[in-house]
Design an enzyme around this catalytic site. Sequence first.
Site, PDB file in Angstrom:
ATOM      1  N   CYS A  59      11.809   7.565 -62.849  1.00 45.59           N
ATOM      2  CA  CYS A  59      12.301   8.986 -62.664  1.00 45.59           C
ATOM      3  C   CYS A  59      13.498   8.645 -61.531  1.00 45.59           C
ATOM      4  O   CYS A  59      13.710   7.771 -60.739  1.00 45.59           O
ATOM      5  CB  CYS A  59      11.352   9.633 -61.726  1.00 45.59           C
ATOM      6  SG  CYS A  59      11.737  11.234 -61.496  1.00 45.59           S
ATOM      7  N   LEU A  60      14.671   9.396 -61.790  1.00 48.47           N
ATOM      8  CA  LEU A  60      15.797   9.463 -61.026  1.00 48.47           C
ATOM      9  C   LEU A  60      15.685   9.775 -59.650  1.00 48.47           C
ATOM     10  O   LEU A  60      16.225   9.480 -58.710  1.00 48.47           O
ATOM     11  CB  LEU A  60      17.119  10.252 -61.684  1.00 48.47           C
ATOM     12  CG  LEU A  60      17.422   9.820 -63.044  1.00 48.47           C
ATOM     13  CD1 LEU A  60      18.360  10.924 -63.435  1.00 48.47           C
ATOM     14  CD2 LEU A  60      18.068   8.441 -62.817  1.00 48.47           C
TER      15      LEU A  60
ATOM     16  N   HIS B 163       8.531  18.350 -63.830  1.00 46.39           N
ATOM     17  CA  HIS B 163       9.407  18.499 -62.739  1.00 46.39           C
ATOM     18  C   HIS B 163       9.763  20.161 -62.229  1.00 46.39           C
ATOM     19  O   HIS B 163       9.678  20.513 -61.100  1.00 46.39           O
ATOM     20  CB  HIS B 163      10.911  17.935 -63.189  1.00 46.39           C
ATOM     21  CG  HIS B 163      10.987  16.878 -62.643  1.00 46.39           C
ATOM     22  ND1 HIS B 163      10.969  16.398 -61.341  1.00 46.39           N
ATOM     23  CD2 HIS B 163      11.488  15.655 -63.468  1.00 46.39           C
ATOM     24  CE1 HIS B 163      11.106  14.831 -61.354  1.00 46.39           C
ATOM     25  NE2 HIS B 163      11.668  14.563 -62.531  1.00 46.39           N
TER      26      HIS B 163
ATOM     27  N   GLY C 216      16.959  12.482 -68.927  1.00 44.99           N
ATOM     28  CA  GLY C 216      16.479  13.785 -68.748  1.00 44.99           C
ATOM     29  C   GLY C 216      17.009  14.143 -67.243  1.00 44.99           C
ATOM     30  O   GLY C 216      16.688  13.119 -66.352  1.00 44.99           O
TER      31      GLY C 216
ATOM     32  N   HIS D  65       7.760  15.069 -68.920  1.00 41.27           N
ATOM     33  CA  HIS D  65       8.146  14.490 -67.599  1.00 41.27           C
ATOM     34  C   HIS D  65       9.220  15.540 -67.099  1.00 41.27           C
ATOM     35  O   HIS D  65       8.970  15.801 -66.088  1.00 41.27           O
ATOM     36  CB  HIS D  65       9.106  13.273 -67.804  1.00 41.27           C
ATOM     37  CG  HIS D  65       9.652  12.674 -66.784  1.00 41.27           C
ATOM     38  ND1 HIS D  65       9.233  11.224 -66.014  1.00 41.27           N
ATOM     39  CD2 HIS D  65      10.620  12.906 -65.640  1.00 41.27           C
ATOM     40  CE1 HIS D  65       9.531  10.944 -64.852  1.00 41.27           C
ATOM     41  NE2 HIS D  65      10.677  12.085 -64.586  1.00 41.27           N
ATOM     42  N   GLU D  66      10.147  15.882 -67.739  1.00 46.90           N
ATOM     43  CA  GLU D  66      11.214  16.955 -67.341  1.00 46.90           C
ATOM     44  C   GLU D  66      10.467  18.499 -66.947  1.00 46.90           C
ATOM     45  O   GLU D  66      10.752  19.048 -66.236  1.00 46.90           O
ATOM     46  CB  GLU D  66      12.335  17.309 -68.362  1.00 46.90           C
ATOM     47  CG  GLU D  66      12.943  15.998 -68.711  1.00 46.90           C
ATOM     48  CD  GLU D  66      13.593  15.334 -67.233  1.00 46.90           C
ATOM     49  OE1 GLU D  66      14.020  15.927 -66.458  1.00 46.90           O
ATOM     50  OE2 GLU D  66      13.637  14.117 -67.261  1.00 46.90           O
TER      51      GLU D  66
ATOM     52  N   GLN E 237      15.859  18.364 -59.401  1.00 55.12           N
ATOM     53  CA  GLN E 237      16.090  17.096 -58.925  1.00 55.12           C
ATOM     54  C   GLN E 237      17.900  17.306 -58.499  1.00 55.12           C
ATOM     55  O   GLN E 237      18.164  16.263 -57.795  1.00 55.12           O
ATOM     56  CB  GLN E 237      16.378  16.252 -60.085  1.00 55.12           C
ATOM     57  CG  GLN E 237      14.954  15.850 -60.416  1.00 55.12           C
ATOM     58  CD  GLN E 237      14.917  14.775 -61.517  1.00 55.12           C
ATOM     59  OE1 GLN E 237      15.074  15.339 -62.930  1.00 55.12           O
ATOM     60  NE2 GLN E 237      14.802  13.570 -61.352  1.00 55.12           N
TER      61      GLN E 237
HETATM   62 ZN    ZN Z   1      12.034  12.504 -63.152  1.00 56.69          ZN
END
Ligand code: ZN
Length: 193
Positions: free
Chosen positions: A103-104, A149, A41, A145-146, A46
């Site tokens: 998480c990226l 963000h 995701g 999670h997304e 991000q």
């Molecule tokens: Zn993340």
Amino acid sequence: VGEPVLRNRSRPLRPEEIGSHRIRELIEHMRETLADAPGVGLAAPQIGEPLQRAIIEDKAEYQANLTAEELVERERRPVPFHVLINPEIELLSPPILSFFEGCLSLSGFMAIVPRAQKVRVGAFNEIGELTEIEAEGWYARILQHEIDHLRGTLYIDRMWSRSFSSLDHYNRHWKSKSARELVQEFRPLDGED
Ligand code: ZN
């Protein structure tokens, strides 16, 4: 992490923006970024855009390093690529399922994050259609999670802080443990978060 855009609430897209050429290009750019990472995701903040837009894709190949038991325990099944614009989320169960996630925007780390098992999400897709999703298990986790963000929230705000691990040490010590063992190891003490 540390970039202010990750900590601010993103702005909803206006109706005329949703199907626009620019937004379609950004979605394609996000899709390439997510596949390169790879990840399941990605939210617009991000990539530096404070807009309420996220994409999700959990490919079968990403699940190849998990055993059949781990897939069952996580309720993880492939999720086809899709786009979430201006999403609203409702938790349909308390946030009590505890697994490691990453998480990226915090690459190289993992922590246990309690999440709801089931959620309902209303969102526009990339052509402006209103969609409703009911999701369970790992897909519900990805959605939580997304969408976090887009509200300026990161998993570290919700994690069991004692479980915070480098990816190396996660792979060395915790990856093969069952959810039950991890809860015993890391469950916060009373009065602690
Ligand atoms: Zn993340």
